[in-house]
Design an enzyme around this catalytic site. Sequence first.
Site, PDB file in Angstrom:
ATOM      1  N   HIS A  66       0.908  -1.154   0.000  1.00  0.00           N
ATOM      2  CA  HIS A  66       0.000   0.000   0.000  1.00  0.00           C
ATOM      3  C   HIS A  66       0.945   1.201   0.000  1.00  0.00           C
ATOM      4  O   HIS A  66       1.313   1.703   1.070  1.00  0.00           O
ATOM      5  CB  HIS A  66      -0.875   0.044   1.250  1.00  0.00           C
ATOM      6  N   HIS A 209      -7.799  -9.035   0.624  1.00  0.00           N
ATOM      7  CA  HIS A 209      -7.281  -9.533   1.903  1.00  0.00           C
ATOM      8  C   HIS A 209      -8.237 -10.623   2.391  1.00  0.00           C
ATOM      9  O   HIS A 209      -9.394 -10.322   2.703  1.00  0.00           O
ATOM     10  CB  HIS A 209      -7.240  -8.413   2.938  1.00  0.00           C
ATOM     11  N   GLU A 212      -7.285 -13.407   6.923  1.00  0.00           N
ATOM     12  CA  GLU A 212      -6.136 -12.775   7.577  1.00  0.00           C
ATOM     13  C   GLU A 212      -6.165 -13.007   9.085  1.00  0.00           C
ATOM     14  O   GLU A 212      -5.143 -13.348   9.668  1.00  0.00           O
ATOM     15  CB  GLU A 212      -6.135 -11.269   7.254  1.00  0.00           C
ATOM     16  N   ASP A 313       3.010  -5.884   2.653  1.00  0.00           N
ATOM     17  CA  ASP A 313       1.822  -5.156   3.078  1.00  0.00           C
ATOM     18  C   ASP A 313       2.274  -3.708   3.330  1.00  0.00           C
ATOM     19  O   ASP A 313       3.242  -3.259   2.723  1.00  0.00           O
ATOM     20  CB  ASP A 313       1.185  -5.813   4.298  1.00  0.00           C
TER      21      ASP A 313
END
Length: 446
Positions: A66, A209, A212, A313
């Site tokens: 991200h 996602h 998780e 991530d």
Amino acid sequence: MTQLYAADHVLPVGAEPVRRGAVAVADGAIAMVGPLDAVRAAHPEADVEDLGRAVLMPALVNAHTHLEYAGYGGFGDGLPFAAWLADHIARRPRLVPGDVEAQAALGALLCLQAGVGTIGDASYAGASLAAATAAGLRGTVHLEAFGGPDADPAAVADALAERLDALEPAARGLVGLGVSPHSPYSVAPAVFAALVGLARARGVTAMAHVAESAAELEAVRDGSGPIADALAALTRIEATGRHPVDLLADRGLIGPGLILVHAVHVDDAQAAAIGASGAAVVHCPRSNALLGCGIAPVPALRAAGAPVAIGTDSPASAGDFDIWAELRAAVQGARAREGRADALTAGDAIRMATLDGARALGLEGVVGALAPGLRADLVAVDLVGTPYAEAEDPAVAVVMAGAPERVLLTIVDGVVRYRRSADAERVAAALAAAEPGRRRMIGDTD
Ligand SMILES: [Zn+2]
């Protein structure tokens, strides 16, 4: 114009390492890989840049980033998953126009500095596209979409299609666009299906996602629990009675083109189903560890045939974009989980961050190895000053000693996009530009 890069170790991935090797680059592609003498003899007029006691290898693929959260490191550290999520949602409105762009630009540069050539980004604001393109990265920016059980699935997909159309003219270079149904807890099943349908219709990847946290399983199964409480002001969550992977599989959504990020809470049957489906997985071990989510069953997923890639991530959970630290965490986590020192080798981890990352992102045959005909995406890792300067196995050396500070240069499509000896001021300037946004998120308004 041909350029040769030489190093003590060339680590092609998919072929044996070469001592005192070289790579010839011409027109953005790899022309030859082999012993320096042989490569030089075949290209007698080419310039040679000798990188010395270094490992020259394919630029890494960071398959889940991200970029827009480059300045989020440490926020909410130690909170349970749902509370951490709520902390981020609460801080985000404090940003002002320009902050997201500055953070994305920083994220792109930090990826290059870490030796990454290709990213698989999940983007909330769409700013990652311009940032990654400007930096010279390769990859896919997946625009995130959300929608609970009360949302109109077609309307959510149409709105995302409009955003993709608006950004399309800016996505004609090395960075393309994809679709990201954020997660089964934030995207209701019918909306998820519409978004995967949109990705398939456009021939792009979808990144979500999935599986998780234990809290996610509870939210998707029961429609309640800490995530439902944390998101109550934004959306309700439908009780489906299903595990997220089974829920998506029921609807035929797990298959080629779907990239499942995390896949921590999957059993053997689910791992086998993912592997057989043609879907890809991105393993983010530091994020999963720091958020207390667990350790994904990487050997089972790999054995099932899924391309399992590596992703940092965002710094919001992992702390930074250090893909080398991620490789070490992958190796450590797999060995600790399985109780076997051979559960994941250094070579396995490198393959995950190169060839398998390329497969996951649909770039197989384009990047991920050093072989003639592939695009010239390379990284050189300096071993000087480490215990691995005399390296027995270059794969072990880079996994154990790799760090952004040791990256000498990162080449994407034949172009040097980061050079340690020249880019310190550029990194400092990007950090300074992103700092006001970070201060605002901390709540310092001076
Ligand atoms: Zn993520």
